[in-house]
Write an enzyme that holds these catalytic residues in place. Structure first.
Site, PDB file in Angstrom:
ATOM      1  N   SER A 289      12.448   8.079   0.690  1.00  0.00           N
ATOM      2  CA  SER A 289      13.632   7.365   0.193  1.00  0.00           C
ATOM      3  C   SER A 289      13.195   5.973  -0.231  1.00  0.00           C
ATOM      4  O   SER A 289      12.064   5.562   0.036  1.00  0.00           O
ATOM      5  CB  SER A 289      14.673   7.226   1.301  1.00  0.00           C
ATOM      6  OG  SER A 289      14.260   6.247   2.243  1.00  0.00           O
ATOM      7  N   ASP A 290      14.069   5.221  -0.871  1.00  0.00           N
ATOM      8  CA  ASP A 290      13.808   3.797  -1.021  1.00  0.00           C
ATOM      9  C   ASP A 290      14.323   3.125   0.260  1.00  0.00           C
ATOM     10  O   ASP A 290      14.947   3.756   1.115  1.00  0.00           O
ATOM     11  CB  ASP A 290      14.459   3.225  -2.285  1.00  0.00           C
ATOM     12  CG  ASP A 290      13.749   1.946  -2.746  1.00  0.00           C
ATOM     13  OD1 ASP A 290      13.038   1.318  -1.932  1.00  0.00           O
ATOM     14  OD2 ASP A 290      13.902   1.552  -3.918  1.00  0.00           O
ATOM     15  N   TRP A 291      14.068   1.847   0.373  1.00  0.00           N
ATOM     16  CA  TRP A 291      14.377   1.056   1.574  1.00  0.00           C
ATOM     17  C   TRP A 291      15.873   1.201   1.917  1.00  0.00           C
ATOM     18  O   TRP A 291      16.717   0.714   1.163  1.00  0.00           O
ATOM     19  CB  TRP A 291      14.023  -0.393   1.268  1.00  0.00           C
ATOM     20  CG  TRP A 291      14.092  -1.369   2.383  1.00  0.00           C
ATOM     21  CD1 TRP A 291      15.229  -1.859   2.973  1.00  0.00           C
ATOM     22  CD2 TRP A 291      12.994  -2.014   3.033  1.00  0.00           C
ATOM     23  NE1 TRP A 291      14.900  -2.750   3.939  1.00  0.00           N
ATOM     24  CE2 TRP A 291      13.525  -2.879   4.003  1.00  0.00           C
ATOM     25  CE3 TRP A 291      11.610  -1.959   2.891  1.00  0.00           C
ATOM     26  CZ2 TRP A 291      12.738  -3.683   4.820  1.00  0.00           C
ATOM     27  CZ3 TRP A 291      10.823  -2.756   3.703  1.00  0.00           C
ATOM     28  CH2 TRP A 291      11.385  -3.603   4.658  1.00  0.00           C
TER      29      TRP A 291
END
Ligand code: NOJ
Length: 758
Positions: A289-291
C-alpha cells in the site's frame, strides 16, 4: 508469468519474456525451487507470523535512529516483514540479524526507501530524466542509485513512479515520466532494468516498485490525493500502459495509489489488483500500500472502520500494508469470522516471500560493503552530469544568444537558484546532500575564473517578495555583458502534497527579470523547477530560456557546459507547456471534438465588437483570450544547430495483420555545429469505435549529426502498435486510415498516410 491477455501473443511479448527471465536471472528450475521452499516455510508458519510478513513498519524519512526494543521484539516474534527508512547501517544489520537468527523461521526482512532519482549522487528529477528521451541515461541513473543505496542495506526502492501527468499544478508531476504513455513506457522499462540489474539477487540490485497504481496523476484539478473519474478505456490505454510495461520488464513490486478511481480507492480495488495486475498481466510479485492508504479508505467513505479497511484491502489483493496496522490488528479476527481465509493470506505471504527469494535475501541477508567506495564516485558524478545535460531543454534562443563565448567577459549571475545546492536537488531526495552538490555559481567560477563572474542573487529564495536586493542586482547587470538569471521554484514547491493553483515564477522573480531586461543586456533565464511554469511576459523579455528542471548534484557543471557550448542542450519536453493555468489540462494527445480549433475561426476576445450578435455558426473549441495552442508543445526543444526534415516514405501503403510497415525520412543537420535531434514518430487513427487522439507518439530516435551530415531515420510499425480498447473493452486493431508524421515535436512534422487492412 502469464502473458496471454486480451488479444494476441506478440513478438514484443516474446521478447519481454526473455528480458524478464534474464532480468531476474530466474530459470524455470529456480522458480520451481523457490515455490517449493516457499510452500515448505508456509506450512510451518503460524498465523501470526504470516500476518507479520504483511506488515511494513518504519519511521519518517528523517529519523535515523528510531529502533526501539519493542520493535526488535516484534521482529524476534516474526511480526514484521519489512521496514522503510531505516537509515542507520548498524540498525539495519541488527534488525536483520534478529530476523534471521532469532525469529521463528529466520525469514529475512526487506528494507525499502524512496530512492527516486538517485541516492547520494542525485540525478535530475524524473520529469527531467523523461526530458532526456534517453532510456540509457535513465537505466544508468537507476543502476547507480541501486549500487549506492544497497550499501545501506536498501534492497527495495519505491520507484519508478509511472503516473501519467497532464496537469502541472500537481506537485508530483516532478516525479513523473510526463504526459505520454509511450515515452513513459520506455522510461518504465529503463528504470526497472537499472534498479534490478541483470540479476535481482546480486547484492547491488534493488527491487523496483511501480507506483502509484493507478491513475494518481489524474487527480482532479491537480490537487494531490484528489478524486479520479475516468473511463476504463482511458485508464487502460493511457494511465495503465507504463505499468504494464513495468510488469513486462519484470518489476518486482507495485504500490497502490492514494486516490480513488470511479469511487473505489486503489488500495481496495480488486479490479486493478486482481483482474488487471494478476489475472491479465500475470504479475507474481507483491503489492504494497502507500503510507496509511489502507486505513485512509475510511476517510474516502469506502470502509466503516480499520477492520473493514483490512478486509477490503486484503480481499482486493493488497499484500503488504505500509505503516498503518489494520492487517496486524484484524486479519486474524476476519479469518476467525470467516470473512477472510487462510488460503487468501497464504497467497499474500507467498507473493512477499517470492520477492525476498528472488532478491537472494534468504541466502545473503546482510548488506555487503565491497562497493561502499562507489558512493559519489567520479564515474557516478560524470553520469549525473551527462543526465543533467541531456535533460536541459532550450525553450528560446533569440538571435542565437546561446551558446555564450568563453572569452566573453563579464557575466552577472543573478537569481535565487544560482547558488542553492539543496534546492537544485529537487523533490524526494532524502539522501542527497547540499554539501555534495555543485551549483551554477561554483561551476561558472571554476569554468570562467572568479574575476569574470559577479554573483548578486537579488533574491534569497524563490518565493521572496521583498525587492531590497534588486538595486545591487541591476547595478551588476549594467556592468556585465550578459545576465544569467537562475530562477524557478525551490525544491519544496513540487512533490507530494505540493500542488500549486498558480504555476508562475513565485515571489518577485518576474519583477526582477523585467528590471534586468530594461538594462538592455541580454538576459538568459535558466529555470529550475519541478514543473513547467507559466511565464507570461517573461517569454518576450528574456533572450534565451533554458529549462533545467531540478538538475541534481551536477546541475551546475551541466548548465555551465551547455551555456558555453561545451555541450548542447539535449532535452525535449515530456509534457505540454501551457501559457496559463486556465488551459490546463492541456496535452498533445487529446481528442479532436466535433468543432476542432483552427486559426481561421479563432477571434481574439478584444477583436469582438461590443454588442456583437451571438451565433454558434463557425465556432470552434478554443479560449477567447488564449486561443488553443500551448506555449510550447510536447516534444519541443531547440538545439544549437538546425535540422531539415525531408522525404517521408512508407514501405507500403497498407498494413495487414502479421505484417509491418517501415516509415523513413531524411534528416540533415543544416547548421554549423554537431547536434542531436530527437526524431519523433506520431500517428493518428482517423476513425475508431472509440474516437482516437489527434496524435499519438509511437516511436523516437536520437540522431547525432555533424554539420551538413544527412541520415535516414526508420521506424517500424506493427498492427499491435495501433491497438486500443473499444466500446466492448476489447483491445483491438481496427481496419481504417491512419495519418503518420515524422517530426521534431507534436505540432510539426512531415505527413503521410497508410491503411490498416483486415
Ligand atoms: C508516500 C508517497 O506517496 C510514496 O510515493 C512513497 O513511496 C511513500 N510515501 C513512502 O515514503
Amino acid at each position: 508469468m502469464k502473458l496471454f491477455h486480451r488479444g494476441c501473443f506478440t513478438c514484443c511479448e516474446i521478447l519481454m519474456v526473455s528480458i524478464f527471465l534474464f532480468a531476474c536471472n530466474t530459470t524455470q528450475t529456480d522458480s520451481d525451487t523457490i515455490e517449493k521452499r516457499i510452500n515448505s516455510i508456509l506450512s510451518e508458519m503460524s498465523l501470526e507470523e504470516k500476518i507479520g510478513q504483511t506488515a511494513q513498519r518504519g519511521t519518517s524519512s528523517r529519523v535515523k535512529n528510531g529502533i526501539t526494543d519493542e520493535i526488535k521484539e516484534a521482529v524476534r516474534q516474526g511480526k514484521i516483514g519489512s521496514f522503510l527508512n531505516v537509515m542507520n547501517k548498524e540498525d539495519v544489520d541488527e534488525l536483520q540479524r534478529i530476523a534471521i537468527e532469532e525469529s521463528p523461521h529466520g525469514i529475512p526482512l526487506i528494507f525499502g526507501r524512496d530512492v527516486i532519482h538517485g541516492f547520494k549522487t542525485i540525478f535530475p528529477i524524473p520529469l527531467g530524466l523523461a526530458a532526456t528521451w534517453n532510456p540509457l541515461i535513465v537505466e544508468q541513473g537507476s543502476r547507480i542509485s541501486a549500487v549506492e543505496a544497497s550499501t545501506y542495506g536498501i534492497r527495495w526502492t519505491f520507484a519508478p513512479m509511472l503516473d501519467i501527468a497532464r496537469d502541472p499544478r500537481w506537485g508530483r508531476i516532478a516525479e513523473s515520466p510526463g504526459e505520454d504513455p509511450y515515452l513513459a513506457s520506455v522510461m518504465a522499462r529503463a528504470y526497472i532494468k537499472g534498479f534490478q540489474g541483470d540479476d535481482l539477487s546480486s547484492s547491488t540490485s534493488i527491487a523496483a516498485c511501480a507506483k502509484h497504481f493507478a491513475a494518481y496523476g489524474a487527480a482532479e484539478g491537480g490537487r494531490d490525493y484528489n478524486t479520479v473519474i475516468m473511463s476504463e478505456q482511458e485508464l487502460r490505454d493511457v494511465y495503465l500502459a507504463p505499468f504494464q510495461a513495468a510488469e513486462e520488464a519484470g518489476a518486482a513490486t507495485y504500490m497502490t495509489s492514494f486516490n480513488e478511481i470511479n469511487g473505489v480507492p486503489s488500495s481496495g480495488n480488486g479490479f486493478l489488483l486482481k483482474t488487471v495486475l494478476r489475472n491479465e498481466w500475470g504479475f507474481d510479485g507483491f503489492v504494497v500500500s502507500d503510507w496509511n492508504s489502507v486505513t485512509e479508505m475510511i476517510a474516502h467513505g469506502y470502509c466503516t472502520d480499520e477492520k473493514d479497511a483490512a478486509r477490503r484491502a486484503a480481499s482486493a489483493g493488497l499484500d503488504m500494508e505500509m505503516m498503518s496496522t489494520s492487517y496486524e490488528k484484524y486479519l486474524k479476527d476476519l479469518i476467525d469470522e470467516g470473512k477472510f481465509s487462510v488460503a487468501q493470506l497464504d497467497e499474500m505471504v507467498r507473493n512477499i516471500l517470492r520477492v525476498k527469494f528472488r532478491l537472494g535475501l534468504f541466502d545473503k541477508p546482510y548488506m555487503e560493503h565491497s562497493h561502499d567506495e562507489d558512493m559519489l564516485s567520479e564515474q557516478h558524478l560524470k553520469a549525473a552530469k551527462e543526465g543533467a545535460i541531456q535533460s536541459l531543454v532550450l525553450l528560446k534562443n533569440k538571435d542565437n544568444v546561446l551558446p555564450l563565448s568563453k572569452s566573453s567577459n563579464k557575466i552577472a549571475v543573478i537569481g535565487p537558484l544560482a547558488d542553492a545546492p539543496h534546492e537544485q536537488l529537487g523533490t524526494w531526495t532524502f539522501d542527497g546532500e547540499a554539501k555534495d552538490t555543485q551549483t551554477p555559481v561554483s561551476a561558472l567560477r571554476q569554468y570562467l575564473g572568479n574575476e569574470k563572474v559577479t554573483f548578486v542573487p537579488g533574491m534569497e529564495f524563490s518565493r521572496q517578495t521583498a525587492r531590497n536586493g534588486f538595486t545591487e542586482a541591476i547595478v551588476a547587470a549594467k556592468k556585465a555583458d550578459v545576465v544569467l538569471f537562475f530562477g524557478g521554484e525551490e525544491a519544496i514547491l513540487s512533490g507530494e502534497a505540493h500542488s500549486r493553483a498558480n504555476i508562475n515564477l513565485p515571489g518577485a522573480q518576474e519583477d526582477l527579470i523585467m528590471e534586468l531586461a530594461k538594462t538592455g543586456k541580454p538576459v538568459v533565464l535558466v529555470i529550475m523547477a519541478g514543473r513547467p511554469l507559466t511565464l507570461g511576459n517573461i517569454i518576450n523579455n528574456a533572450d534565451a530560456i533554458l529549462m533545467a528542471w531540478h538538475p541534481g548534484t551536477m546541475g551546475g557543471p551541466a548548465i555551465t557546459d551547455v551555456l558555453f557550448g561545451e555541450a548542447s542542450p539535449g532535452g525535449r519536453l515530456p509534457v505540454t507547456w501551457p501559457k496559463s493555468v486556465g488551459q490546463i489540462p492541456i496535452y498533445y494527445n487529446h481528442k479532436n471534438t466535433g468543432r476542432p480549433a483552427n486559426e481561421e475561426s479563432f477571434v481574439q476576445m478584444d477583436d469582438i465588437p461590443v454588442g456583437a450578435w451571438q451565433s454558434s455558426l463557425g465556432n470552434t473549441s478554443h479560449y477567447l483570450d488564449l486561443g488553443f495552442t500551448p506555449q510550447f508543445p510536447f516534444g519541443y526543444g531547440l538545439t544549437y544547430t538546425s535540422f531539415d526534415y525531408k522525404n517521408i516514405r512508407l514501405s507500403k501503403d497498407s498494413l495487414a495483420p502479421g505484417d509491418s510497415i517501415e516509415i523513413t525520412a531524411e534528416i540533415t543537420n543544416t547548421g554549423n555545429r554537431a547536434g542531436t535531434e530527437i526524431v519523433q514518430l506520431y500517428i493518428r487513427d482517423l476513425v475508431g469505435d472509440i474516437t482516437r487522439p489527434v496524435r499519438e507518439l509511437k516511436g523516437f530516435q536520437r540522431l547525432l549529426l555533424q554539420p551538413g551530415e544527412k541520415k535516414m531515420v526508420n521506424f517500424i510499425l506493427y498492427p499491435e502498435n495501433l491497438a486500443f480498447h473499444n466500446q466492448a473493452m476489447e483491445r483491438v486493431t481496427e481496419p481504417g486510415k491512419f495519418k503518420v508524421w515524422i517530426g521534431r515535436n507534436a505540432m510539426e512534422g512531415l505527413e503521410s498516410e497508410f491503411e490498416l487492412v483486415k
